[in-house]
Design a protein around this motif. Structure first.
Motif, PDB file in Angstrom:
ATOM      1  N   TRP A 105      -3.773  -8.693  10.099  1.00 14.52           N
ATOM      2  CA  TRP A 105      -3.599  -7.707   9.032  1.00 14.52           C
ATOM      3  C   TRP A 105      -4.962  -7.061   8.779  1.00 14.52           C
ATOM      4  O   TRP A 105      -5.993  -7.745   8.739  1.00 14.52           O
ATOM      5  N   ALA A 144       5.627 -10.091  -0.064  1.00 19.17           N
ATOM      6  CA  ALA A 144       4.202 -10.320   0.145  1.00 19.17           C
ATOM      7  C   ALA A 144       3.970 -11.825   0.159  1.00 19.17           C
ATOM      8  O   ALA A 144       4.615 -12.571  -0.592  1.00 19.17           O
ATOM      9  N   PHE A 147       7.860  -2.322  -0.676  1.00 18.36           N
ATOM     10  CA  PHE A 147       6.838  -2.101  -1.696  1.00 18.36           C
ATOM     11  C   PHE A 147       6.618  -0.609  -1.959  1.00 18.36           C
ATOM     12  O   PHE A 147       6.385  -0.190  -3.088  1.00 18.36           O
ATOM     13  N   GLU A 189      -0.097  -9.497 -10.096  1.00 15.57           N
ATOM     14  CA  GLU A 189       1.008  -9.840  -9.199  1.00 15.57           C
ATOM     15  C   GLU A 189       1.311 -11.334  -9.247  1.00 15.57           C
ATOM     16  O   GLU A 189       2.490 -11.737  -9.313  1.00 15.57           O
ATOM     17  N   HIS A 244      -4.529  -8.230  -8.209  1.00 18.44           N
ATOM     18  CA  HIS A 244      -3.546  -9.188  -7.720  1.00 18.44           C
ATOM     19  C   HIS A 244      -3.276 -10.323  -8.694  1.00 18.44           C
ATOM     20  O   HIS A 244      -2.261 -11.033  -8.564  1.00 18.44           O
ATOM     21  N   SER A 268      -8.587  -5.609   4.482  1.00 16.51           N
ATOM     22  CA  SER A 268      -8.495  -6.512   3.334  1.00 16.51           C
ATOM     23  C   SER A 268      -9.787  -6.427   2.524  1.00 16.51           C
ATOM     24  O   SER A 268     -10.741  -7.184   2.737  1.00 16.51           O
ATOM     25  N   GLY A 304       1.239  -8.325   3.437  1.00 16.00           N
ATOM     26  CA  GLY A 304       2.507  -7.634   3.310  1.00 16.00           C
ATOM     27  C   GLY A 304       3.482  -7.924   4.427  1.00 16.00           C
ATOM     28  O   GLY A 304       3.086  -8.131   5.577  1.00 16.00           O
ATOM     29  N   SER A 361       3.436  -2.170  -9.374  1.00 17.53           N
ATOM     30  CA  SER A 361       3.185  -1.169  -8.333  1.00 17.53           C
ATOM     31  C   SER A 361       2.433   0.022  -8.900  1.00 17.53           C
ATOM     32  O   SER A 361       1.590   0.623  -8.225  1.00 17.53           O
ATOM     33  N   SER A 385      -6.160  -8.403  -0.232  1.00 20.81           N
ATOM     34  CA  SER A 385      -4.797  -8.123   0.249  1.00 20.81           C
ATOM     35  C   SER A 385      -4.812  -7.216   1.470  1.00 20.81           C
ATOM     36  O   SER A 385      -5.820  -6.585   1.799  1.00 20.81           O
ATOM     37  N   SER A 386      -3.673  -7.164   2.118  1.00 22.52           N
ATOM     38  CA  SER A 386      -3.398  -6.196   3.169  1.00 22.52           C
ATOM     39  C   SER A 386      -1.881  -6.062   3.215  1.00 22.52           C
ATOM     40  O   SER A 386      -1.192  -6.952   3.725  1.00 22.52           O
ATOM     41  N   TYR A 387      -1.367  -4.982   2.658  1.00 18.64           N
ATOM     42  CA  TYR A 387       0.078  -4.862   2.457  1.00 18.64           C
ATOM     43  C   TYR A 387       0.822  -4.255   3.644  1.00 18.64           C
ATOM     44  O   TYR A 387       2.042  -4.381   3.725  1.00 18.64           O
TER      45      TYR A 387
END
Length: 419
Positions: A164, A184, A412, A120, A117, A167, A179, A251, A143-145
């Motif tokens: 979410w 995001a 995404f 990102e 990340h 993670s 996400g 990605s 994260s949790s998309y």
């Protein structure tokens, strides 16, 4: 002719086309940083391996293991140089994760997820970057998309509510990225509630991939990653990070990261099987050494070859992609989709190769204390990750090969084809 030092000056980047510069010195520096990191990883593997059972028992990677990984430079691999990062080549980073996975798959998994990340964040606004790395270059985000929470527009930002899931490594993160389909949202860990009872699994247990909940959390617009910016080649972060590493596809890096853990865990599992087979006897310990069994010979030879080939292909693909970026060029959709498929295929190869030797691993392999059964469970869990879907990846790859139209960009998931 413009020089590398000129190209790292934001003013120069704004006024010229940095892709026309000579990036050979940048490339060599990134590769050298990668080699130093790999040497440092080798030094921590014994300690990481010694705490593998603790990861499993506690459902989180031990703090000592995370500290060891911090010491290698792992968490600054994709941090921009301007914040004290390394901007190393992705293949070196990936290889280090593979090495760690041979010692503890859960440690490798969160190492990859918490670090990717940074790439990102480097694509987002300078204000977001300044805030994220204010505490140092090793800052980490989980994260949790999956867009399963509720997002509501509110003035100059958004309000988040809901839960979410999954993670990974959130216990070791200072930020969480959540996400929302085509966006995001970057949220400080202090704004979320971690459900420590939500992670009840049998595979990759040490990753601590817990659920996080938010209640009326406001996320200002500058902390929002709009994927359409990447689709349009309008990443705000390029104002200060317009260099080869960040021209690569985020990605693609994201989807390739779990594969490193799987390749390392698969190879480590096969090597553990080999070591255990040196001592085993057939017929409940009363017969000849199992190592003399020709059926075992074939299975081990196949597994080593398949996993070893997938590992080298994966690394070579990312060496190639970095070289393309350092030439100021962009990988074609066909190249990206081929690599996307081969990454997903590597996940399947490791799981299937390990499953193939399981019937000859012996009854002792099922013991809770035997690392073989833990490896099997870890590989099963990783096989279910979204990035491991080889059927979907195959469809994208071959449709591109035949020139069939791709799915239009919406979120995404579809971004991977385009950027």
């Amino acid at each position: 002719m413009s020089t590398l030092s000129d190209s790292l000056n934001p003013a120069t980047i704004t006024d010229s086309n940095p892709r026309t510069l000579d990036w050979s010195a940048y490339r060599e520096r990134a590769l050298s940083a990668g080699q130093d990191y790999l040497a440092a990883v080798d030094e921590i593997l014994e300690g990481v391996r010694s705490r593998r059972e603790q990861s499993e028992a506690e459902g989180r990677v031990p703090d000592a293991t995370v500290e060891d990984m911090i010491g290698t430079g792992l968490f600054r691999a994709f941090t921009p140089l301007r914040y004290g990062g390394l901007e190393m080549d992705p293949a070196s980073f990936f290889e280090g994760i593979m090495k760690i996975a041979e010692a503890d798959a859960s440690a490798a998994w969160i190492a990859g997820q918490l670090n990717v990340h940074s790439f990102e964040i480097a694509l987002m606004s300078e204000r977001m970057q300044d805030e994220f790395w204010a505490t140092g270059p090793d800052t980490r985000a989980s994260s949790s998309y999956a867009p399963i929470g509720k997002v509501t527009e509110a003035g100059d930002g958004y309000v988040l509510n809901g839960t979410w899931t999954f993670s990974s490594g959130v216990d070791h993160a200072q930020w969480v990225i959540l996400g929302g389909g085509d966006k995001a949202f970057v949220v400080p860990i202090s704004d979320v509630t971690v459900d420590h009872d939500s992670w009840d699994v049998q595979g990759l247990k040490g990753t601590g991939s817990k659920s996080v909940s938010l209640t009326d959390v406001f996320v200002p617009d500058y902390r929002v990653h709009k994927f359409v910016d990447t689709y349009n080649d309008e990443n705000p972060g390029w104002a200060v990070n317009n260099v080869p590493l960040y021209w690569m596809s985020f990605s693609a890096v994201f989807n390739a990261t779990p594969t490193n853990t799987v390749l390392g865990a698969g190879l480590g599992g096969i090597n553990t099987f080999i070591e255990q087979s040196r001592l085993r006897l057939t017929r409940q310990g009363t017969g000849s050494p199992i190592a003399q069994n020709p059926f075992l010979h074939l299975k081990v030879a196949e597994a080593l070859t398949k996993i070893g080939t997938a590992r080298e292909r994966h690394l070579q693909n990312w060496r190639m992609l970095f070289d393309i970026a350092c030439r100021g060029e962009e990988a074609t959709p066909l190249e990206r989709m081929r690599i996307r498929y081969e990454s997903a295929q590597a996940n399947a190869t490791c799981f299937e190769s390990f499953a193939d030797i399981w019937p000859i691993a012996g009854a002792a392999a099922s013991a809770s204390s035997n690392p073989l059964q833990q490896t099997f469970r870890d590989l099963m869990a990783a096989r279910n990750h979204g990035s491991a879907g080889r059927e979907l990846a195959a469809g994208q790859y071959i449709k591109t090969l035949f020139g069939l139209p791709p799915a239009p960009f919406t979120d995404f998931g579809t971004l991977a084809y385009y950027k």
